[in-house]
Scaffold this active site. Structure first.
Site, PDB file in Angstrom:
ATOM      1  N   ASP A 261       0.840  -1.193   0.000  1.00 11.42           N
ATOM      2  CA  ASP A 261       0.000   0.000   0.000  1.00 11.42           C
ATOM      3  C   ASP A 261       0.875   1.242   0.000  1.00 11.42           C
ATOM      4  O   ASP A 261       2.098   1.164   0.130  1.00 11.42           O
ATOM      5  CB  ASP A 261      -1.022  -0.006   1.137  1.00 11.42           C
ATOM      6  CG  ASP A 261      -0.384   0.088   2.505  1.00 11.42           C
ATOM      7  OD1 ASP A 261       0.830   0.363   2.587  1.00 11.42           O
ATOM      8  OD2 ASP A 261      -1.094  -0.111   3.504  1.00 11.42           O
ATOM      9  N   ASN A 269      -3.479  12.916   0.478  1.00  9.56           N
ATOM     10  CA  ASN A 269      -4.833  13.452   0.321  1.00  9.56           C
ATOM     11  C   ASN A 269      -4.981  14.805   1.017  1.00  9.56           C
ATOM     12  O   ASN A 269      -5.597  15.735   0.477  1.00  9.56           O
ATOM     13  CB  ASN A 269      -5.856  12.467   0.889  1.00  9.56           C
ATOM     14  CG  ASN A 269      -6.147  11.318  -0.056  1.00  9.56           C
ATOM     15  OD1 ASN A 269      -6.018  11.462  -1.269  1.00  9.56           O
ATOM     16  ND2 ASN A 269      -6.526  10.174   0.493  1.00  9.56           N
ATOM     17  N   HIS A 274      -8.048  14.968  -2.597  1.00  5.08           N
ATOM     18  CA  HIS A 274      -8.431  13.576  -2.906  1.00  5.08           C
ATOM     19  C   HIS A 274      -8.314  13.260  -4.394  1.00  5.08           C
ATOM     20  O   HIS A 274      -8.059  12.113  -4.764  1.00  5.08           O
ATOM     21  CB  HIS A 274      -9.845  13.301  -2.404  1.00  5.08           C
ATOM     22  CG  HIS A 274      -9.933  13.212  -0.906  1.00  5.08           C
ATOM     23  ND1 HIS A 274      -9.640  12.069  -0.219  1.00  5.08           N
ATOM     24  CD2 HIS A 274     -10.262  14.138   0.030  1.00  5.08           C
ATOM     25  CE1 HIS A 274      -9.791  12.269   1.087  1.00  5.08           C
ATOM     26  NE2 HIS A 274     -10.160  13.531   1.269  1.00  5.08           N
ATOM     27  N   ASP A 278      -6.399  10.088  -5.886  1.00  6.10           N
ATOM     28  CA  ASP A 278      -6.931   9.138  -6.876  1.00  6.10           C
ATOM     29  C   ASP A 278      -5.956   8.956  -8.033  1.00  6.10           C
ATOM     30  O   ASP A 278      -5.750   7.831  -8.516  1.00  6.10           O
ATOM     31  CB  ASP A 278      -8.276   9.640  -7.408  1.00  6.10           C
ATOM     32  CG  ASP A 278      -9.390   9.530  -6.373  1.00  6.10           C
ATOM     33  OD1 ASP A 278      -9.198   8.820  -5.364  1.00  6.10           O
ATOM     34  OD2 ASP A 278     -10.449  10.150  -6.583  1.00  6.10           O
ATOM     35  N   GLU A 304      -6.020   2.257  -0.398  1.00  5.90           N
ATOM     36  CA  GLU A 304      -4.730   2.355  -1.076  1.00  5.90           C
ATOM     37  C   GLU A 304      -3.960   1.037  -1.034  1.00  5.90           C
ATOM     38  O   GLU A 304      -2.754   1.006  -1.266  1.00  5.90           O
ATOM     39  CB  GLU A 304      -3.887   3.475  -0.461  1.00  5.90           C
ATOM     40  CG  GLU A 304      -3.342   3.193   0.935  1.00  5.90           C
ATOM     41  CD  GLU A 304      -4.311   3.540   2.049  1.00  5.90           C
ATOM     42  OE1 GLU A 304      -3.856   3.713   3.189  1.00  5.90           O
ATOM     43  OE2 GLU A 304      -5.531   3.644   1.774  1.00  5.90           O
TER      44      GLU A 304
END
Length: 398
Positions: A261, A269, A274, A278, A304
């Protein structure tokens, strides 16, 4: 025995039914549906006009009706071209329709011959049926669907109608059947009218089958792939993992798993927004696919966190892949950031921590994932941006 009048009206009814079926699929927005619906509407009108021969002016029941029938098959053809995303040859089709209309005027008002008119419209329909069949055979690879059956069915139906209309043209060119009226009840005429009752319904049915197959393929694609990154979903991952585990046990092959991750993803973020977070996830999948093989599976397990299943990869191979992946993802990504009305492009740094586990003979997928997960958390505890194997994690715990 059915009369030609009844056959024409039955066919018109079939076209109306197909029109309603196509209407129910319009919300799918699949290309070609509007053309196929319009073709069935035109076919229904043409057949009603043909059935009213003697009750309405000949211009409507002969010239207009046959031109509309020709227009209907042209629009069916255009629908298939649009379905496959091809250019629409509107000018050649318009010229062919103009030629059909002109020939019907000549062989009705200048030299009245029902046999010649029948031969003309038969060749016209035959050529377009052949064009539809060849188009589908040549373009079926463009449609990413589950099964080739709907396209093959439609293509072969088109070829059979090409043969049928070609035979009709030959019969009336050679005088095998002396045609004096489109409504005569001779065996040949009834045979060809019966054939005509099937053209529009069967071509439309084939088109509907192709639409349903595309819709089903899209539904399965959406269910199995993460909407944001395009990676496999968690559900699809478990299906692949169980299948590959059985194969590894049966063939006595290795099977490894990477779990990783993004380090400090919340910080990304909070700092960049955000939308940028993404884009980082999207970038991870794109870069990871450059390092893994075609037989490997990358899945987004949630948030994630990602997993990569490595069939036929032993512990050493898995560790090497994990190290290459970590190094590639450590290089950061160039992402467009849009604060308010402004857009700027900058490098957003990120790293990943990776846990590696190789399948043991006595464990299932859940146990394998558990060991990889322990290795992942051990990598995070060790400072992040590193690769740790399950065996190393156990040694660290000890």
């Amino acid at each position: 025995m059915l009369s030609p009048f009844n056959l024409l009206l039955i066919t018109a009814g079939f076209s109306v039914v197909m029109l309603f079926v196509l209407g129910s699929l319009m919300r799918s927005h699949i290309p070609g549906l509007r053309e196929w619906a319009g073709a069935n509407a035109l076919a229904a009108i043409a057949l009603v006009l043909l059935a009213c021969r003697g009750l309405i002016p000949n211009f409507l029941s002969i010239v207009v009706a046959n031109t509309l029938a020709g227009l209907a098959i042209c629009i069916i053809y255009l629908g298939f071209r649009r379905y496959y995303g091809l250019l629409l040859p509107l000018k050649p089709i318009a010229l062919s329709l103009l030629a059909l209309f002109s020939l019907f005027l000549v062989f009705h008002y200048v030299y009245d011959s029902i046999a010649i008119r029948t031969v003309i419209v038969s060749w016209f329909l035959s050529i377009y049926c052949l064009a539809i069949g060849l188009l589908i055979f040549q373009s079926s690879h463009r449609s990413l669907t589950l099964s080739p059956y709907p396209a093959r069915f439609t293509a072969w139906v088109s070829i059979l109608f090409f043969i049928g209309y070609g035979l009709r043209a030959v019969v009336y060119m050679t005088g095998t059947d002396h045609l004096v009226s489109a409504m005569q009840a001779s065996s040949w005429n009834l045979l060809f009218l019966s054939l005509g009752t099937l053209v529009m319904p069967l071509l439309t049915m084939g088109a509907i089958m192709m639409v349903h197959d595309r819709m089903l393929s899209k539904a399965i694609q959406d269910a199995n792939h993460d909407f944001l990154t395009g990676a496999w979903t968690r559900r699809a991952f478990f299906e692949f993992a169980e299948r590959e585990l059985l194969r590894a046990k049966r063939m006595k092959r290795s099977l490894s798993l990477l779990m990783f991750d993004v380090d400090y993803f919340k910080r990304i973020n909070d700092t960049y927004g955000h939308a940028t977070g993404d884009n980082v996830l999207i970038d991870i999948v794109e870069r990871a696919q450059l390092e893994i093989r075609n037989i490997d599976y990358i899945a987004r397990m949630g948030g994630e966190e990602f997993s990569i299943l490595l069939p036929e990869a032993d512990a050493n191979a898995a560790l090497a892949i994990a190290e290459r992946l970590r190094a590639r993802l450590n290089s950061g990504t160039s992402i467009v950031i849009s604060p308010g009305q402004q857009s700027t492009e900058k490098t957003v740094p990120y790293t990943v921590s990776i846990g590696v586990a190789t399948h043991r003979a006595d464990e299932g997928i859940i146990a394998l994932m558990h060991r990889a997960d322990i290795a992942l958390y051990s990598a995070k505890a060790a400072g992040r941006n590193i690769v740790i194997t399950a065996e190393e994690a156990m040694a660290r715990e000890a």
